[in-house]
Design an enzyme around this catalytic site. Structure first.
Site, PDB file in Angstrom:
ATOM      1  N   GLU A   1      44.755  45.391  51.386  1.00  0.00           N
ATOM      2  CA  GLU A   1      43.894  44.670  50.443  1.00  0.00           C
ATOM      3  C   GLU A   1      44.565  43.393  49.945  1.00  0.00           C
ATOM      4  O   GLU A   1      43.898  42.401  49.679  1.00  0.00           O
ATOM      5  CB  GLU A   1      43.559  45.541  49.231  1.00  0.00           C
ATOM      6  CG  GLU A   1      42.546  46.615  49.480  1.00  0.00           C
ATOM      7  CD  GLU A   1      42.249  47.370  48.207  1.00  0.00           C
ATOM      8  OE1 GLU A   1      41.264  47.012  47.537  1.00  0.00           O
ATOM      9  OE2 GLU A   1      43.018  48.301  47.889  1.00  0.00           O
TER      10      GLU A   1
ATOM     11  N   TYR B   1      32.544  26.055  29.045  1.00  0.00           N
ATOM     12  CA  TYR B   1      32.448  27.026  30.138  1.00  0.00           C
ATOM     13  C   TYR B   1      32.938  26.473  31.463  1.00  0.00           C
ATOM     14  O   TYR B   1      33.312  27.244  32.338  1.00  0.00           O
ATOM     15  CB  TYR B   1      31.050  27.641  30.265  1.00  0.00           C
ATOM     16  CG  TYR B   1      29.881  26.707  30.217  1.00  0.00           C
ATOM     17  CD1 TYR B   1      29.491  25.975  31.319  1.00  0.00           C
ATOM     18  CD2 TYR B   1      29.137  26.588  29.041  1.00  0.00           C
ATOM     19  CE1 TYR B   1      28.404  25.125  31.259  1.00  0.00           C
ATOM     20  CE2 TYR B   1      28.042  25.746  28.988  1.00  0.00           C
ATOM     21  CZ  TYR B   1      27.683  25.022  30.103  1.00  0.00           C
ATOM     22  OH  TYR B   1      26.605  24.183  30.046  1.00  0.00           O
TER      23      TYR B   1
ATOM     24  N   GLU C   1      41.461  46.720  36.756  1.00  0.00           N
ATOM     25  CA  GLU C   1      41.629  46.918  35.311  1.00  0.00           C
ATOM     26  C   GLU C   1      42.702  45.981  34.762  1.00  0.00           C
ATOM     27  O   GLU C   1      42.528  45.393  33.686  1.00  0.00           O
ATOM     28  CB  GLU C   1      42.019  48.376  35.018  1.00  0.00           C
ATOM     29  CG  GLU C   1      40.920  49.381  35.293  1.00  0.00           C
ATOM     30  CD  GLU C   1      40.845  49.880  36.730  1.00  0.00           C
ATOM     31  OE1 GLU C   1      40.211  50.922  36.942  1.00  0.00           O
ATOM     32  OE2 GLU C   1      41.400  49.237  37.656  1.00  0.00           O
TER      33      GLU C   1
ATOM     34  N   LYS D   1      34.269  44.029  43.465  1.00  0.00           N
ATOM     35  CA  LYS D   1      34.832  43.744  44.791  1.00  0.00           C
ATOM     36  C   LYS D   1      33.741  44.000  45.826  1.00  0.00           C
ATOM     37  O   LYS D   1      33.625  45.095  46.372  1.00  0.00           O
ATOM     38  CB  LYS D   1      36.022  44.662  45.074  1.00  0.00           C
ATOM     39  CG  LYS D   1      37.333  44.153  44.607  1.00  0.00           C
ATOM     40  CD  LYS D   1      38.412  45.078  45.090  1.00  0.00           C
ATOM     41  CE  LYS D   1      39.651  44.277  45.403  1.00  0.00           C
ATOM     42  NZ  LYS D   1      40.750  45.162  45.790  1.00  0.00           N
TER      43      LYS D   1
END
Length: 127
Positions: A26, A58, A78, A103
């Protein structure tokens, strides 16, 4: 007693690329991450002044998210979400953050997503 005013600035569908994941495979190549951010912030001053300085930019927020995803590498979404939240909380005008990181390319037929909700201990209410 004054009413509590909580407005929201949302940045949805941020596509950022980074090397995040539990396995070496990954992390071997950049993967797309889809990020939604919701900032609780009092927007009364910006609504009255029409000035960018009185709100959260933003465009800058987007750049910061994309850069942090690109330049860091964590095993867990996380942890990435926590780091992104910490970077947003450097602005004491932000009372709380809700962030979701997905993901989309990891699993066939499902999109794993992590969502954090945090309040800013450094939040300074405006009069």
């Amino acid at each position: 007693m004054a009413a509590c005013i909580v407005d929201v600035i949302a940045l949805r569908g941020v596509r950022a690329y980074g090397r995040h994941g539990v396995t070496q495979a990954e992390r071997a190549r950049e993967q797309p991450l889809d990020i939604d951010v919701f900032l609780d912030v009092d927007l009364r001053a910006a609504a009255a002044s029409d000035a960018l300085a009185d709100t959260i930019d933003y465009d800058e927020l987007h750049r910061r998210i994309v850069e942090l995803v690109r330049t860091t590498s964590f095993a867990l979404l996380e942890r990435l979400a926590q780091e992104l939240t910490a970077s947003m909380f450097r602005d004491s005008r932000i009372a709380a953050v809700r962030i979701a990181i997905a993901k989309p390319a990891l699993l066939e037929g499902a999109t794993p997503t992590v969502e954090l909700r945090r309040t800013n201990s450094a939040f300074v209410p405006r009069p």
